[in-house]
Design an enzyme around this catalytic site. Structure first.
Site, PDB file in Angstrom:
ATOM      1  N   ARG A   1       0.844  -1.196   0.000  1.00 19.95           N
ATOM      2  CA  ARG A   1       0.000   0.000   0.000  1.00 19.95           C
ATOM      3  C   ARG A   1       0.879   1.246   0.000  1.00 19.95           C
ATOM      4  NH1 ARG A   1       0.986   2.117   4.795  1.00 19.95           N
ATOM      5  NH2 ARG A   1       1.158   0.790   6.645  1.00 19.95           N
TER       6      ARG A   1
ATOM      7  N   THR B   1       2.669   1.900  10.156  1.00 19.47           N
ATOM      8  CA  THR B   1       1.605   2.103  11.123  1.00 19.47           C
ATOM      9  C   THR B   1       1.457   0.839  11.962  1.00 19.47           C
ATOM     10  OG1 THR B   1      -0.645   2.960  11.416  1.00 19.47           O
ATOM     11  CG2 THR B   1      -0.340   1.291   9.708  1.00 19.47           C
TER      12      THR B   1
ATOM     13  N   HIS C   1      -1.331  -1.923  13.859  1.00 19.52           N
ATOM     14  CA  HIS C   1      -2.677  -2.462  14.009  1.00 19.52           C
ATOM     15  C   HIS C   1      -2.687  -3.378  15.224  1.00 19.52           C
ATOM     16  CE1 HIS C   1      -3.709  -0.834  10.170  1.00 19.52           C
ATOM     17  NE2 HIS C   1      -2.938  -1.660   9.492  1.00 19.52           N
TER      18      HIS C   1
ATOM     19  N   PHE D   1      -8.373   1.713   6.049  1.00 17.15           N
ATOM     20  CA  PHE D   1      -8.267   2.630   7.183  1.00 17.15           C
ATOM     21  C   PHE D   1      -8.193   1.867   8.487  1.00 17.15           C
ATOM     22  CE2 PHE D   1     -12.815   1.806   6.747  1.00 17.15           C
ATOM     23  CZ  PHE D   1     -13.222   1.603   8.059  1.00 17.15           C
TER      24      PHE D   1
ATOM     25  N   CYS E   1       3.454   6.716  11.065  1.00 17.51           N
ATOM     26  CA  CYS E   1       3.325   7.368   9.753  1.00 17.51           C
ATOM     27  C   CYS E   1       4.478   8.324   9.477  1.00 17.51           C
ATOM     28  CB  CYS E   1       1.986   8.073   9.618  1.00 17.51           C
ATOM     29  SG  CYS E   1       0.582   6.948   9.778  1.00 17.51           S
TER      30      CYS E   1
END
Length: 255
Positions: free
Chosen positions: A75, A80, A82, A161, A178
């Site tokens: 992507r 990031t 999760h 998202f 980020c």
């Protein structure tokens, strides 16, 4: 009228490992491309994992990942996190011919802004930086509550998202989220001072995504003050020319 098929594929104790969810995305993506499935949104939680997009710099990676894997993904965007307590959404939708990738990203952001508003949390975009943000105030600096990173292949979106609901914020101390070191990260639980589990936001997320991804006209939430992009897009990246600054959106033509 566009119909979105929402699929809850791993929540709470059934959180789905990132690689398994990535493979599921690819399967659903191909079926949407082939017309065998309608536009589909996968809603889920992951066990702790760091995912590094194409713009991730070595310095942004966690020196100590706390036992969580660090996975390079296809992507746009940077690194990031999760984990449990964070709602992850993967809209796998065909973009109409008149909808540019930047418009799609803005619509997803707008849907998440509306979700936060449902919970009494005021958010907006920060031009130059993707995602959904709270303004700096007496409670803390400018801080991100939702992140976005996508890929478009054969006119159909992938990835998507993450919305911080009741996630353990300690994970964000292990890396530069980020690639942005001059701002913070937050959650609905932290902002509201009460537990906001993922299950509590599902109805709102479904409703607003279905609304904004129906491609109707809408009035955009006014932006906050622009901020600089923390890292330049590598020359080798293949990005959508109309993508907003701060969102490296990988696009691939139909093959």
């Amino acid at each position: 009228m566009v119909t979105l098929d929402f699929r809850e594929v791993g929540l709470g104790p059934d959180a789905i490992e990132y690689m398994a969810a990535w493979e599921l995305q690819r399967e659903v993506h191909q079926q949407v491309v082939d017309g065998a499935l309608p536009d589909t949104v996968l809603l889920l939680e992951h066990p702790p994992v760091f995912t590094a997009g194409k713009r991730t710099r070595p310095a942004d990676r966690p020196a100590d990942a706390g036992g969580a894997p660090v996975i390079d993904v296809d992507r746009g965007g940077q690194i990031t996190f999760h984990g449990p307590g964070q709602l992850v959404g993967y809209p796998i939708v065909r973009l109409p011919d008149h909808v540019k990738v930047v418009d799609y990203v803005r619509r997803v952001e707008e849907a998440l802004i509306a979700v936060c508003a449902d919970f009494g949390v005021t958010t907006a975009r920060v031009p130059g930086r993707s995602g959904v943000w709270l303004k700096a105030d007496e409670r803390g600096p400018e801080r991100k509550i939702a992140a976005i990173g996508i890929r478009v292949s054969k006119g159909v979106t992938m990835h998507g998202f993450s919305l911080n609901c009741d996630v353990d914020m300690g994970w964000y101390d292990r890396f530069v989220p980020c690639g942005i070191s001059d701002a913070g990260v937050t959650s609905l639980t932290r902002e509201l001072g009460r537990d906001v589990p993922v299950t509590e936001v599902l109805e709102s997320v479904r409703r607003h995504l279905a609304d904004y991804l129906s491609w109707r006209a809408y009035d955009a939430t006014p932006d906050y003050e622009p901020r600089p992009d923390p890292a330049k897009v590598p020359a080798a990246s293949r990005t959508e020319p109309d993508a907003p600054v701060g969102v490296a959106v990988l696009t691939y033509p139909a093959r």
